[in-house]
Scaffold this active site. Structure first.
Site, short mmCIF file in Angstrom:
data_model
loop_
_atom_site.label_atom_id
_atom_site.label_comp_id
_atom_site.label_asym_id
_atom_site.label_seq_id
_atom_site.Cartn_x
_atom_site.Cartn_y
_atom_site.Cartn_z
N PRO A 19 27.30 74.59 26.29
CG PRO A 19 26.14 76.36 27.25
CD PRO A 19 26.30 74.92 26.96
CG ASN A 20 30.06 79.66 25.81
OD1 ASN A 20 30.04 80.32 25.05
ND2 ASN A 20 29.22 80.00 27.10
NE ARG A 27 34.05 79.46 28.69
CZ ARG A 27 33.16 78.97 29.43
NH1 ARG A 27 33.14 77.64 29.16
NH2 ARG A 27 32.43 79.26 30.37
CE1 TYR A 32 35.40 76.42 32.94
CE2 TYR A 32 35.81 78.47 31.77
CZ TYR A 32 35.24 77.80 32.58
OH TYR A 32 33.81 78.15 33.05
CG ASN A 83 31.13 70.73 31.47
OD1 ASN A 83 30.32 71.35 32.00
ND2 ASN A 83 32.43 70.66 31.37
CB ALA A 86 26.31 78.71 31.69
CG HIS A 89 25.30 77.16 36.99
ND1 HIS A 89 25.83 76.25 37.79
CD2 HIS A 89 26.38 77.43 36.13
CE1 HIS A 89 27.07 75.83 37.70
NE2 HIS A 89 27.47 76.87 36.36
CG ASP A 96 12.10 68.00 33.65
OD1 ASP A 96 12.42 67.76 34.95
OD2 ASP A 96 11.42 68.90 33.51
CD GLU A 107 26.22 68.69 37.68
OE1 GLU A 107 25.65 67.86 38.56
OE2 GLU A 107 26.59 69.78 37.88
CG HIS A 109 30.68 71.32 36.43
ND1 HIS A 109 30.03 71.94 35.51
CD2 HIS A 109 29.77 70.65 37.10
CE1 HIS A 109 28.75 71.74 35.39
NE2 HIS A 109 28.63 70.90 36.59
CB ILE A 110 36.94 71.87 33.31
CG1 ILE A 110 36.30 70.94 32.17
CG2 ILE A 110 38.16 72.32 33.37
CD1 ILE A 110 36.37 71.48 30.79
CB SER A 111 36.47 75.47 36.72
OG SER A 111 34.94 75.48 36.63
NE ARG A 116 34.75 79.72 37.68
CZ ARG A 116 34.29 79.54 36.44
NH1 ARG A 116 34.14 78.38 36.05
NH2 ARG A 116 34.30 80.60 35.56
NE ARG A 120 31.11 80.63 37.08
CZ ARG A 120 30.82 80.73 35.89
NH1 ARG A 120 30.18 79.97 35.19
NH2 ARG A 120 31.09 82.15 35.12
C1 DQA Z 1 31.73 74.74 33.75
C2 DQA Z 1 31.57 75.49 34.61
C3 DQA Z 1 30.25 76.30 34.56
O1 DQA Z 1 29.81 77.07 35.64
C4 DQA Z 1 30.60 77.26 33.19
O2 DQA Z 1 29.40 77.83 32.80
C5 DQA Z 1 30.94 76.56 32.24
C6 DQA Z 1 32.00 75.40 32.39
C7 DQA Z 1 33.24 73.86 33.86
O3 DQA Z 1 33.32 72.96 33.13
O4 DQA Z 1 33.91 74.01 34.74
O5 DQA Z 1 30.88 76.51 31.07
O6 DQA Z 1 30.68 73.66 33.61
#
Ligand code: DQA
Length: 153
Positions: A19-20, A27, A32, A83, A86, A89, A96, A107, A109-111, A116, A120
């Protein structure tokens, strides 16, 4: 959003963004960066192809869609890059599904989630993924391909 490349000798990598992440580039660019999700797909597909894999890139804002894609990967993919945004978390269900897939999974994560907010810092996915890459920006997706290149050799 879905992008695919032709199948190649070493099989397909499923690249999942949650998501997002469709809003990448606009964003919270201070966190990011300015690259878009298309940029992520292009660089990941290029890295996959350079290593002899094909790649299917899927983004969804819906938890069930991500789970369905992981289920489908059981028969079609040789590795997963995820990735989950959210859902990382919050989602026992995605955890599963990754276990059920029985595929090497990375896994991303960009950030750097550990720099943070506290919420997270915990990932439901890290304990079932083979590798975790955080804070490398979109380069993390290329690092994930590189990892799978090694372990699937
Ligand atoms: C994220 C980190 C997550 O905490 C956040 O909710 C995201 C992006 C990252 O790529 O840094 O949507 O997965």
């Amino acid at each position: 959003m879905t992008s695919t490349t032709d199948a190649s000798d070493r099989g397909e990598l499923l690249v999942l963004n949650g998501p997002n992440l469709n809003l990448l580039g606009t964003r919270e660019p201070a966190i990011y960066g300015s690259a878009t999700l298309d940029d992520v797909a292009n660089l990941t597909i290029a890295a996959a192809q350079a290593a002899g894999f094909s790649a299917e890139c899927i983004q969804s804002n819906h938890e069930g869609d991500l789970i369905d894609a992981i289920h489908a990967a059981r028969g079609t993919a040789v590795g997963i890059i995820i990735n989950a945004g959210a859902y990382t978390h919050t989602s026992v269900a995605i955890r599963d599904a990754l276990v059920a897939a029985e595929l090497p999974a990375v896994e991303v994560h960009i950030s750097n989630v550990h720099k943070r907010e506290e919420f997270r810092h915990h990932s439901y996915l890290s304990g079932v993924c083979d590798a975790v890459i955080v804070g490398a920006g979109i380069h993390g997706y290329e690092l994930a391909v590189s990892y799978l290149d090694k372990v699937l050799a």
